[in-house]
Design a protein around this motif. Structure first.
Motif, PDB file in Angstrom:
ATOM      1  N   ALA A   1     -33.640  34.360  16.498  1.00 49.24           N
ATOM      2  CA  ALA A   1     -33.229  35.694  16.946  1.00 49.24           C
ATOM      3  C   ALA A   1     -33.998  36.828  16.251  1.00 49.24           C
ATOM      4  CB  ALA A   1     -31.731  35.885  16.733  1.00 49.24           C
ATOM      5  N   ILE A   2     -34.826  36.493  15.279  1.00 43.08           N
ATOM      6  CA  ILE A   2     -35.657  37.530  14.653  1.00 43.08           C
ATOM      7  C   ILE A   2     -36.558  38.115  15.732  1.00 43.08           C
ATOM      8  CG2 ILE A   2     -37.559  37.915  13.010  1.00 43.08           C
ATOM      9  CD1 ILE A   2     -36.255  35.863  11.171  1.00 43.08           C
ATOM     10  N   PRO A   3     -36.719  39.434  15.758  1.00 39.34           N
ATOM     11  CA  PRO A   3     -37.575  40.047  16.789  1.00 39.34           C
ATOM     12  C   PRO A   3     -38.974  39.419  16.848  1.00 39.34           C
ATOM     13  CG  PRO A   3     -36.368  41.730  15.591  1.00 39.34           C
ATOM     14  CD  PRO A   3     -36.105  40.428  14.883  1.00 39.34           C
ATOM     15  N   GLU A   4     -39.496  39.293  18.069  1.00 30.96           N
ATOM     16  CA  GLU A   4     -40.782  38.614  18.307  1.00 30.96           C
ATOM     17  C   GLU A   4     -41.927  39.196  17.477  1.00 30.96           C
ATOM     18  OE1 GLU A   4     -41.445  35.719  19.904  1.00 30.96           O
ATOM     19  OE2 GLU A   4     -39.273  35.631  20.171  1.00 30.96           O
ATOM     20  N   GLY A   5     -42.006  40.515  17.379  1.00 34.18           N
ATOM     21  CA  GLY A   5     -43.088  41.133  16.615  1.00 34.18           C
ATOM     22  C   GLY A   5     -43.085  40.705  15.155  1.00 34.18           C
TER      23      GLY A   5
ATOM     24  N   ILE B   1     -41.353  42.637   4.642  1.00 32.20           N
ATOM     25  CA  ILE B   1     -40.415  41.972   3.735  1.00 32.20           C
ATOM     26  C   ILE B   1     -39.061  42.678   3.774  1.00 32.20           C
ATOM     27  CG2 ILE B   1     -39.952  41.455   1.300  1.00 32.20           C
ATOM     28  CD1 ILE B   1     -43.085  41.143   1.036  1.00 32.20           C
ATOM     29  N   ARG B   2     -39.086  44.001   3.774  1.00 38.31           N
ATOM     30  CA  ARG B   2     -37.851  44.785   3.858  1.00 38.31           C
ATOM     31  C   ARG B   2     -37.126  44.493   5.177  1.00 38.31           C
ATOM     32  NH1 ARG B   2     -35.927  49.683   5.623  1.00 38.31           N
ATOM     33  NH2 ARG B   2     -34.634  50.846   4.179  1.00 38.31           N
ATOM     34  N   SER B   3     -37.866  44.419   6.280  1.00 36.62           N
ATOM     35  CA  SER B   3     -37.268  44.146   7.594  1.00 36.62           C
ATOM     36  C   SER B   3     -36.643  42.754   7.637  1.00 36.62           C
ATOM     37  CB  SER B   3     -38.318  44.265   8.697  1.00 36.62           C
ATOM     38  OG  SER B   3     -38.810  45.567   8.777  1.00 36.62           O
ATOM     39  N   LEU B   4     -37.345  41.772   7.088  1.00 38.57           N
ATOM     40  CA  LEU B   4     -36.810  40.404   7.058  1.00 38.57           C
ATOM     41  C   LEU B   4     -35.524  40.336   6.240  1.00 38.57           C
ATOM     42  CD1 LEU B   4     -40.101  38.365   6.625  1.00 38.57           C
ATOM     43  CD2 LEU B   4     -38.520  38.195   8.554  1.00 38.57           C
ATOM     44  N   LYS B   5     -35.548  40.979   5.070  1.00 36.69           N
ATOM     45  CA  LYS B   5     -34.354  40.969   4.220  1.00 36.69           C
ATOM     46  C   LYS B   5     -33.184  41.638   4.930  1.00 36.69           C
ATOM     47  CE  LYS B   5     -32.431  42.205  -0.225  1.00 36.69           C
ATOM     48  NZ  LYS B   5     -32.676  42.577  -1.603  1.00 36.69           N
ATOM     49  N   LEU B   6     -33.434  42.763   5.542  1.00 38.70           N
ATOM     50  CA  LEU B   6     -32.389  43.488   6.255  1.00 38.70           C
ATOM     51  C   LEU B   6     -31.817  42.632   7.391  1.00 38.70           C
ATOM     52  CD1 LEU B   6     -30.858  46.112   6.562  1.00 38.70           C
ATOM     53  CD2 LEU B   6     -32.742  46.976   7.945  1.00 38.70           C
ATOM     54  N   TRP B   7     -32.691  42.005   8.160  1.00 35.10           N
ATOM     55  CA  TRP B   7     -32.238  41.133   9.243  1.00 35.10           C
ATOM     56  C   TRP B   7     -31.348  40.022   8.687  1.00 35.10           C
ATOM     57  CZ3 TRP B   7     -32.259  36.043  10.481  1.00 35.10           C
ATOM     58  CH2 TRP B   7     -31.874  35.724  11.778  1.00 35.10           C
ATOM     59  N   TYR B   8     -31.800  39.391   7.614  1.00 33.45           N
ATOM     60  CA  TYR B   8     -31.041  38.290   7.021  1.00 33.45           C
ATOM     61  C   TYR B   8     -29.668  38.773   6.540  1.00 33.45           C
ATOM     62  CZ  TYR B   8     -29.941  34.125   4.339  1.00 33.45           C
ATOM     63  OH  TYR B   8     -29.320  32.994   3.863  1.00 33.45           O
ATOM     64  N   LEU B   9     -29.648  39.898   5.832  1.00 39.22           N
ATOM     65  CA  LEU B   9     -28.377  40.415   5.313  1.00 39.22           C
ATOM     66  C   LEU B   9     -27.391  40.717   6.435  1.00 39.22           C
ATOM     67  CD1 LEU B   9     -29.647  42.784   2.483  1.00 39.22           C
ATOM     68  CD2 LEU B   9     -28.470  40.582   2.201  1.00 39.22           C
ATOM     69  N   ILE B  10     -27.879  41.291   7.524  1.00 44.65           N
ATOM     70  CA  ILE B  10     -26.991  41.657   8.631  1.00 44.65           C
ATOM     71  C   ILE B  10     -26.510  40.439   9.408  1.00 44.65           C
ATOM     72  CG2 ILE B  10     -26.903  42.833  10.871  1.00 44.65           C
ATOM     73  CD1 ILE B  10     -28.662  45.036   9.593  1.00 44.65           C
ATOM     74  N   TYR B  11     -27.418  39.511   9.698  1.00 43.33           N
ATOM     75  CA  TYR B  11     -27.077  38.412  10.605  1.00 43.33           C
ATOM     76  C   TYR B  11     -26.718  37.088   9.943  1.00 43.33           C
ATOM     77  CZ  TYR B  11     -28.699  41.567  14.177  1.00 43.33           C
ATOM     78  OH  TYR B  11     -28.849  42.653  14.997  1.00 43.33           O
ATOM     79  N   LYS B  12     -26.985  36.950   8.650  1.00 44.99           N
ATOM     80  CA  LYS B  12     -26.770  35.635   8.030  1.00 44.99           C
ATOM     81  C   LYS B  12     -25.864  35.653   6.797  1.00 44.99           C
ATOM     82  CE  LYS B  12     -29.259  33.261  10.860  1.00 44.99           C
ATOM     83  NZ  LYS B  12     -28.672  32.233  11.687  1.00 44.99           N
TER      84      LYS B  12
END
Length: 123
Positions: A25-29, A92-103
């Motif tokens: 579900a991580i954005p394609e870009g 890296i910031r975007s990945l961390k944010l995605w992980y914190l919100i969704y996982k």
């Protein structure tokens, strides 16, 4: 030892790329950028290059040397990772944010705090 989850990896020896379905579900870009990083660094360092998450959402980079890598440049590999961390801060910031919100269990609270204008560093 802190628990790790592999997001993606690329192998120089096997000429293969892997991304864990858990993170589909991580954005394609963002996934494309992670793939490029893994493949380029695996080729450049002649290793398996891994990107993943610690349980707290921090992103890690790991290098797995091939069995025949007797002349592997450990110092050069560490410098590549440090350079990557400097150049790809926003990713890296975007990945961390995605992980914190969704996982993480606090994901909804974190999302609400970010929507209210707080910075991720404050949370």
């Amino acid at each position: 030892m802190e628990e790790k989850k592999v997001l993606a990896a690329a192998s120089f020896d096997k000429q293969k790329y892997y991304i864990d379905n858990e993170f589909s579900a991580i954005p394609e870009g963002i996934k494309d950028e992670v793939k490029t990083i893994c493949v380029v660094l695996a080729q450049k360092l002649m290793c398996t290059f891994v990107v993943g998450f610690y349980k707290d959402g921090d992103v890690y980079f790991d290098i797995v040397k091939g069995e025949n890598a007797i002349d592997f440049d450990d110092i050069g590999a560490e410098l590549e990772i440090k350079s990557l961390m400097r150049e790809k801060k926003e990713l890296i910031r975007s990945l961390k944010l995605w992980y914190l919100i969704y996982k993480t269990p606090d994901g909804e609270r974190i999302k609400q705090e970010l929507l209210s204008g707080r910075d991720i560093e404050e949370i």
